[in-house]
Write a protein that holds these residues in place. Structure first.
Motif, short mmCIF file in Angstrom:
data_model
loop_
_atom_site.label_atom_id
_atom_site.label_comp_id
_atom_site.label_asym_id
_atom_site.label_seq_id
_atom_site.Cartn_x
_atom_site.Cartn_y
_atom_site.Cartn_z
N TYR A 124 4.72 -15.14 4.21
CA TYR A 124 5.16 -15.22 2.82
C TYR A 124 6.66 -15.50 2.74
CZ TYR A 124 0.68 -12.81 2.46
OH TYR A 124 -0.65 -12.47 2.60
N THR A 125 7.43 -14.85 3.61
CA THR A 125 8.88 -15.09 3.62
C THR A 125 9.20 -16.54 3.94
OG1 THR A 125 9.31 -12.78 4.25
CG2 THR A 125 11.07 -14.39 4.64
N SER A 126 8.44 -17.12 4.88
CA SER A 126 8.68 -18.52 5.24
C SER A 126 8.36 -19.46 4.09
CB SER A 126 7.85 -18.89 6.46
OG SER A 126 6.46 -19.00 6.14
N LEU A 127 7.54 -19.01 3.14
CA LEU A 127 7.17 -19.81 1.98
C LEU A 127 8.04 -19.52 0.76
CD1 LEU A 127 3.28 -19.61 2.28
CD2 LEU A 127 4.77 -21.49 2.96
N GLY A 128 9.10 -18.72 0.95
CA GLY A 128 10.04 -18.47 -0.13
C GLY A 128 9.84 -17.19 -0.90
N TRP A 129 8.89 -16.35 -0.45
CA TRP A 129 8.68 -15.08 -1.14
C TRP A 129 9.80 -14.11 -0.82
CZ3 TRP A 129 4.17 -13.55 -4.05
CH2 TRP A 129 3.22 -14.57 -4.19
N ARG A 130 10.17 -13.30 -1.82
CA ARG A 130 11.25 -12.33 -1.69
C ARG A 130 10.68 -10.91 -1.71
NH1 ARG A 130 15.47 -10.88 -6.57
NH2 ARG A 130 16.48 -9.08 -5.57
N THR A 131 11.15 -10.07 -0.82
CA THR A 131 10.70 -8.68 -0.76
C THR A 131 11.57 -7.80 -1.67
OG1 THR A 131 9.95 -8.94 1.52
CG2 THR A 131 10.30 -6.70 0.75
N HIS A 132 10.90 -6.98 -2.50
CA HIS A 132 11.61 -6.11 -3.43
C HIS A 132 11.53 -4.64 -3.07
CE1 HIS A 132 12.32 -9.31 -6.44
NE2 HIS A 132 11.16 -9.78 -6.02
N SER A 133 10.43 -4.22 -2.44
CA SER A 133 10.26 -2.80 -2.15
C SER A 133 9.18 -2.62 -1.08
CB SER A 133 9.85 -2.04 -3.41
OG SER A 133 9.49 -0.69 -3.12
N PRO A 134 9.35 -1.63 -0.20
CA PRO A 134 8.24 -1.25 0.66
C PRO A 134 7.22 -0.44 -0.14
CG PRO A 134 10.07 0.23 1.02
CD PRO A 134 10.55 -0.81 0.02
N MET A 135 6.02 -0.32 0.40
CA MET A 135 4.99 0.50 -0.24
C MET A 135 4.24 1.29 0.83
SD MET A 135 1.54 -0.50 -2.38
CE MET A 135 0.63 -0.76 -0.85
N ALA A 136 4.27 2.61 0.70
CA ALA A 136 3.47 3.47 1.57
C ALA A 136 2.06 3.56 0.99
CB ALA A 136 4.10 4.86 1.66
N SER A 137 1.06 3.40 1.85
CA SER A 137 -0.33 3.40 1.44
C SER A 137 -1.06 4.51 2.19
CB SER A 137 -0.97 2.03 1.74
OG SER A 137 -2.31 2.00 1.34
N LEU A 138 -1.61 5.48 1.45
CA LEU A 138 -2.25 6.63 2.06
C LEU A 138 -3.62 6.87 1.44
CD1 LEU A 138 0.96 7.40 1.23
CD2 LEU A 138 0.41 9.42 2.55
N TYR A 139 -4.54 7.42 2.22
CA TYR A 139 -5.85 7.77 1.71
C TYR A 139 -6.22 9.17 2.17
CZ TYR A 139 -7.41 6.39 6.40
OH TYR A 139 -7.56 6.27 7.75
N PHE A 140 -7.07 9.83 1.38
CA PHE A 140 -7.46 11.20 1.68
C PHE A 140 -8.83 11.22 2.37
CE2 PHE A 140 -9.21 15.44 0.31
CZ PHE A 140 -8.35 16.21 1.07
N LYS A 141 -8.86 11.74 3.58
CA LYS A 141 -10.10 11.88 4.34
C LYS A 141 -10.00 13.19 5.12
CE LYS A 141 -13.13 9.52 7.64
NZ LYS A 141 -13.27 8.35 8.55
N PRO A 142 -10.47 14.27 4.52
CA PRO A 142 -10.31 15.58 5.16
C PRO A 142 -11.12 15.67 6.45
CG PRO A 142 -11.76 15.76 3.27
CD PRO A 142 -11.20 14.36 3.24
N THR A 143 -10.62 16.47 7.37
CA THR A 143 -11.32 16.71 8.63
C THR A 143 -12.54 17.58 8.36
OG1 THR A 143 -9.24 16.63 9.83
CG2 THR A 143 -11.11 17.66 10.95
N PRO A 144 -13.74 17.18 8.85
CA PRO A 144 -14.93 17.98 8.60
C PRO A 144 -14.76 19.40 9.12
CG PRO A 144 -15.53 15.85 9.53
CD PRO A 144 -14.03 15.96 9.64
N ALA A 145 -15.32 20.36 8.38
CA ALA A 145 -15.20 21.76 8.79
C ALA A 145 -15.96 21.97 10.09
CB ALA A 145 -15.76 22.64 7.69
#
Length: 220
Positions: A199-220
């Motif tokens: 994307y950068t090579s095509l002229g896209w500009r980065t504005h912010s990082p994004m942390a991506s998290l999901y909830f998957k509890p450990t089985p009891a």
């Protein structure tokens, strides 16, 4: 590569533009307004819903984490992983980080590399691009949802055996041209670390990082 400094209010506006296109692209619920951002129902077993925070505060993230018991709940926090890592606890897992990016749209007519064909179709406000070999084998794909002045590129993928042959550029330039012809002036996406170089090579500009998290509890 580092993110270009962008003020918080601009990031918030861009995040909302990304959401507006993403919900069309994925066919999710409308976003529900929250004091800290938005909640979206995706409706999949591993992605039931997501909370999107354009300017995550520790108190808000900790409150969401404490209130979450449903597996398949995601957090999309526009900050880097290291910043938000101390705010979450057991059962939360980090997916690949993302990068909020934009590009000014213009007319583009990319050439199709020899040995490949390109097909496109539009349904429900989403245009999909499919690149195949001459024998019909899958090579690359992507889609775009134009929502007024902005358009969101989504689900960009190139098959491992067809990478570094210009197919990613072909898909992106075709999507950008499609959005431009639909009246959009700015492209928006959240890219993966692997996609960011393209994307950068095509002229896209980065504005912010994004942390991506999901909830998957450990089985009891």
């Amino acid at each position: 590569m580092t993110a270009t400094a962008t003020d918080e209010s601009t990031v918030g506006t861009l995040v909302r533009s990304w959401i507006d296109g993403w919900i069309v692209s994925r066919g999710t619920s409308d976003p529900a307004d929250r004091p800290w951002g938005w909640t979206i129902d995706a409706g999949h077993v591993n992605h039931v819903s997501r909370h999107v925070l354009p300017a995550p505060a520790e108190t808000d993230v900790r409150a969401l984490v404490a209130a979450t018991s449903a597996p398949g709940t995601w957090l999309k926090l526009f900050a880097d992983d290291d910043t938000v890592r101390p705010w979450v606890g057991e059962g939360w897992h980090f997916d690949k980080p993302g990068y909020l990016m934009t590009v000014p749209l213009a007319a583009e007519r990319p050439a199709i590399p020899a040995g490949y064909t390109l097909t496109s179709w539009t349904r429900g406000g989403v245009t999909r691009i499919l690149v195949r070999t001459a024998e019909g084998h899958f090579a690359a794909r992507g889609q775009v949802a134009a929502t007024g002045p902005t358009a969101v590129a989504d689900q960009i993928e190139t098959a491992p055996g067809h990478q570094r042959r210009g197919l990613g550029s072909l898909v992106m330039r075709t999507l950008q041209n499609t959005a431009y012809e639909a009246g959009a002036t700015t492209g928006v996406l959240v890219g993966t670390p692997e996609g960011r170089s393209l994307y950068t090579s095509l002229g896209w500009r980065t504005h912010s990082p994004m942390a991506s998290l999901y909830f998957k509890p450990t089985p009891a």
